[in-house]
Design a protein around this motif. Structure first.
Motif, PDB file in Angstrom:
ATOM      1  N   ILE A 196    -125.325-127.001  14.145  1.00  0.00           N
ATOM      2  CA  ILE A 196    -126.659-126.554  14.575  1.00  0.00           C
ATOM      3  C   ILE A 196    -126.785-126.559  16.093  1.00  0.00           C
ATOM      4  CG2 ILE A 196    -129.122-127.151  14.564  1.00  0.00           C
ATOM      5  CD1 ILE A 196    -128.552-128.364  11.711  1.00  0.00           C
ATOM      6  N   LEU A 197    -126.393-127.674  16.698  1.00  0.00           N
ATOM      7  CA  LEU A 197    -126.579-127.822  18.144  1.00  0.00           C
ATOM      8  C   LEU A 197    -125.548-127.032  18.945  1.00  0.00           C
ATOM      9  CD1 LEU A 197    -127.496-131.622  18.274  1.00  0.00           C
ATOM     10  CD2 LEU A 197    -129.020-129.648  18.465  1.00  0.00           C
ATOM     11  N   SER A 198    -124.358-126.835  18.395  1.00  0.00           N
ATOM     12  CA  SER A 198    -123.360-125.997  19.076  1.00  0.00           C
ATOM     13  C   SER A 198    -123.869-124.571  19.190  1.00  0.00           C
ATOM     14  CB  SER A 198    -122.030-126.013  18.308  1.00  0.00           C
ATOM     15  OG  SER A 198    -121.411-127.265  18.365  1.00  0.00           O
ATOM     16  N   ARG A 199    -124.427-124.087  18.107  1.00  0.00           N
ATOM     17  CA  ARG A 199    -124.940-122.709  18.122  1.00  0.00           C
ATOM     18  C   ARG A 199    -126.173-122.597  19.020  1.00  0.00           C
ATOM     19  NH1 ARG A 199    -125.114-118.714  12.865  1.00  0.00           N
ATOM     20  NH2 ARG A 199    -125.559-116.805  14.042  1.00  0.00           N
ATOM     21  N   LEU A 200    -127.007-123.636  19.031  1.00  0.00           N
ATOM     22  CA  LEU A 200    -128.204-123.647  19.875  1.00  0.00           C
ATOM     23  C   LEU A 200    -127.820-123.591  21.352  1.00  0.00           C
ATOM     24  CD1 LEU A 200    -131.310-124.128  20.331  1.00  0.00           C
ATOM     25  CD2 LEU A 200    -130.738-126.571  20.397  1.00  0.00           C
ATOM     26  N   SER A 239    -116.144-126.105  21.003  1.00  0.00           N
ATOM     27  CA  SER A 239    -116.709-127.230  20.253  1.00  0.00           C
ATOM     28  C   SER A 239    -115.732-127.608  19.148  1.00  0.00           C
ATOM     29  CB  SER A 239    -118.067-126.839  19.649  1.00  0.00           C
ATOM     30  OG  SER A 239    -118.620-127.900  18.909  1.00  0.00           O
ATOM     31  N   VAL A 240    -115.273-128.866  19.171  1.00  0.00           N
ATOM     32  CA  VAL A 240    -114.259-129.335  18.224  1.00  0.00           C
ATOM     33  C   VAL A 240    -114.807-130.498  17.403  1.00  0.00           C
ATOM     34  CG1 VAL A 240    -111.956-130.364  17.974  1.00  0.00           C
ATOM     35  CG2 VAL A 240    -112.353-128.592  19.703  1.00  0.00           C
ATOM     36  N   SER A 279    -114.781-126.615  30.461  1.00  0.00           N
ATOM     37  CA  SER A 279    -115.141-127.830  29.726  1.00  0.00           C
ATOM     38  C   SER A 279    -115.274-127.520  28.238  1.00  0.00           C
ATOM     39  CB  SER A 279    -116.442-128.425  30.257  1.00  0.00           C
ATOM     40  OG  SER A 279    -117.538-127.575  29.993  1.00  0.00           O
ATOM     41  N   GLY A 280    -115.217-128.583  27.427  1.00  0.00           N
ATOM     42  CA  GLY A 280    -115.383-128.455  25.990  1.00  0.00           C
ATOM     43  C   GLY A 280    -116.016-129.711  25.433  1.00  0.00           C
ATOM     44  N   PHE A 281    -116.222-129.722  24.124  1.00  0.00           N
ATOM     45  CA  PHE A 281    -116.933-130.811  23.455  1.00  0.00           C
ATOM     46  C   PHE A 281    -116.135-131.277  22.249  1.00  0.00           C
ATOM     47  CE2 PHE A 281    -119.558-131.592  19.661  1.00  0.00           C
ATOM     48  CZ  PHE A 281    -120.286-132.713  20.046  1.00  0.00           C
ATOM     49  N   VAL A 282    -116.085-132.605  22.029  1.00  0.00           N
ATOM     50  CA  VAL A 282    -115.413-133.177  20.863  1.00  0.00           C
ATOM     51  C   VAL A 282    -116.287-134.273  20.269  1.00  0.00           C
ATOM     52  CG1 VAL A 282    -113.359-134.331  19.963  1.00  0.00           C
ATOM     53  CG2 VAL A 282    -113.134-132.727  21.857  1.00  0.00           C
ATOM     54  N   SER A 283    -116.390-134.289  18.922  1.00  0.00           N
ATOM     55  CA  SER A 283    -117.197-135.300  18.249  1.00  0.00           C
ATOM     56  C   SER A 283    -116.676-135.555  16.842  1.00  0.00           C
ATOM     57  CB  SER A 283    -118.661-134.838  18.160  1.00  0.00           C
ATOM     58  OG  SER A 283    -119.434-135.716  17.353  1.00  0.00           O
ATOM     59  N   ALA A 331    -125.117-131.445  12.305  1.00  0.00           N
ATOM     60  CA  ALA A 331    -125.695-131.537  13.649  1.00  0.00           C
ATOM     61  C   ALA A 331    -124.842-130.805  14.671  1.00  0.00           C
ATOM     62  CB  ALA A 331    -125.857-133.001  14.045  1.00  0.00           C
ATOM     63  N   ILE A 332    -123.530-130.962  14.570  1.00  0.00           N
ATOM     64  CA  ILE A 332    -122.626-130.304  15.512  1.00  0.00           C
ATOM     65  C   ILE A 332    -122.732-128.796  15.387  1.00  0.00           C
ATOM     66  CG2 ILE A 332    -120.189-129.919  16.089  1.00  0.00           C
ATOM     67  CD1 ILE A 332    -119.734-132.875  15.219  1.00  0.00           C
TER      68      ILE A 332
END
Length: 337
Positions: free
Chosen positions: A114-118, A299-300, A101-105, A111-112
């Motif tokens: 900070i929260l991606s690294r978290l 994360s993209v 899975s992955g993430f796109v926003s 925010a992306i």
């Protein structure tokens, strides 16, 4: 979700004209990649309303309702402490906890990051993530990183960027031996700041030396002579935004020139095909989707003002990295150093 199926967690609320542009982008993407599961995070009622109102042909999806909204003005503390039920937070949480899975926003870059690294953490052996994207050139495209994640870097950071860029390029262009260059104010070995010299020395001491062409100047970025362009985030971001501004300036002036008189309009018709070819070559839509490379996950980041077609390309980037297991290739390369 069937075994082996790719799933993409999508922040449906981020950026301009969302969730419509996000949902329409998914519809466009699904025309070619039907075996992909989508999980939309955001206002469930609004998402369903947009799908129904616009008769969007979206399938194989689910919606996770979120209530918190992250704005560009939110501080780090606010993002981390008060926005845990936001679409970005929850979507990244899903991407971290689910395989393939992955993430796109299109939402807030801060925010992306900070929260991606978290949620995802870093790949072991990589100190910092880098914003990595494709940029057009005279031959095809180049890969450039970092484009804004790290203002201050060391030579070691740049070496890691080069390593990750090499892995990225090996996925998107398997048949070419890439050339790696470091962005600098001159090509001479003694030019530039100390961390640039250190990075060059580290690259020359690794297996990447076979691909390293040395320092390149900003005026050579679009020549196509360098496939992987490495930079600190401050320089890279200024370079990218300057290029975008100049491109918009030239485009708008050409439009005015061709509309100026009947002769100019006739001239435009004579070279219309060539101009369309040039426009397609530098079309920012097809280069949309910057990867936060170095994270222990995919994360993209899409442009905030991306249109549906551009957003579909960001989804394509994410899908490509999941199916080709980008992070596994980076980990393998680190072990081989």
């Amino acid at each position: 979700m069937s075994e082996g199926q790719v799933s993409i967690a999508v922040d449906a609320m981020g950026g301009e004209n969302s969730p419509y542009k996000v949902l329409k982008g998914v519809e466009i993407f699904l025309q070619k990649e039907k075996n992909t599961k989508f999980i939309f995070f955001g206002d469930e009622l609004l998402i369903n309303e947009i799908i129904k109102k616009n008769n969007l042909n979206i399938f194989n999806f689910e919606i996770v309702n979120t209530e918190d909204i992250i704005s560009d003005e939110d501080s780090v503390n606010t993002i981390l402490r008060s926005k845990k039920n936001s679409s970005i937070y929850k979507a990244l949480e899903f991407a971290k906890n689910n395989e393939k899975s992955g993430f796109v926003s299109s939402g807030s870059t801060a925010a992306i990051m900070i929260l991606s690294r978290l949620h995802m953490g870093m790949i072991e052996g990589i100190d910092r993530p880098a914003i990595c994207s494709l940029v057009p050139n005279q031959k095809n495209y180049s890969l450039m990183l970092d484009l804004g994640a790290n203002v201050l870097v060391s030579g070691s950071n740049l070496f890691q960027f080069a390593l990750m860029g090499f892995c990225y390029y090996s996925i998107i262009n398997k048949n070419k031996k890439p050339k790696i260059g470091i962005l600098n104010i001159g090509t001479e070995n003694n030019k530039g700041l100390e961390f640039l010299q250190d990075a060059a020395d580290l690259i020359l001491s690794s297996f990447l030396k076979e691909y390293f062409i040395g320092f390149i100047e900003p005026n050579k970025i679009t020549s196509g002579d360098c496939d992987i362009i490495v930079s600190d985030g401050y320089t890279g971001n200024i370079m990218l935004k300057s290029a975008e501004g100049i491109s918009n300036f030239i485009t708008s002036n050409l439009r005015e020139i061709f509309n100026k008189s009947l002769i100019n309009k006739i001239s435009y018709k004579l070279i219309e095909k060539d101009l369309k070819k040039l426009k397609d070559q530098v079309n920012p839509d097809i280069y949309n989707g910057a990867t936060l490379i170095g994270l222990n996950g995919i994360s993209v980041k899409s442009h905030g003002n991306a249109n549906p077609i551009a957003f579909s390309y960001a989804l394509k980037q994410c899908h490509n990295f999941i199916t080709n297991n980008l992070n596994k290739q980076i980990i393998k390369s680190i072990k081989n150093i």
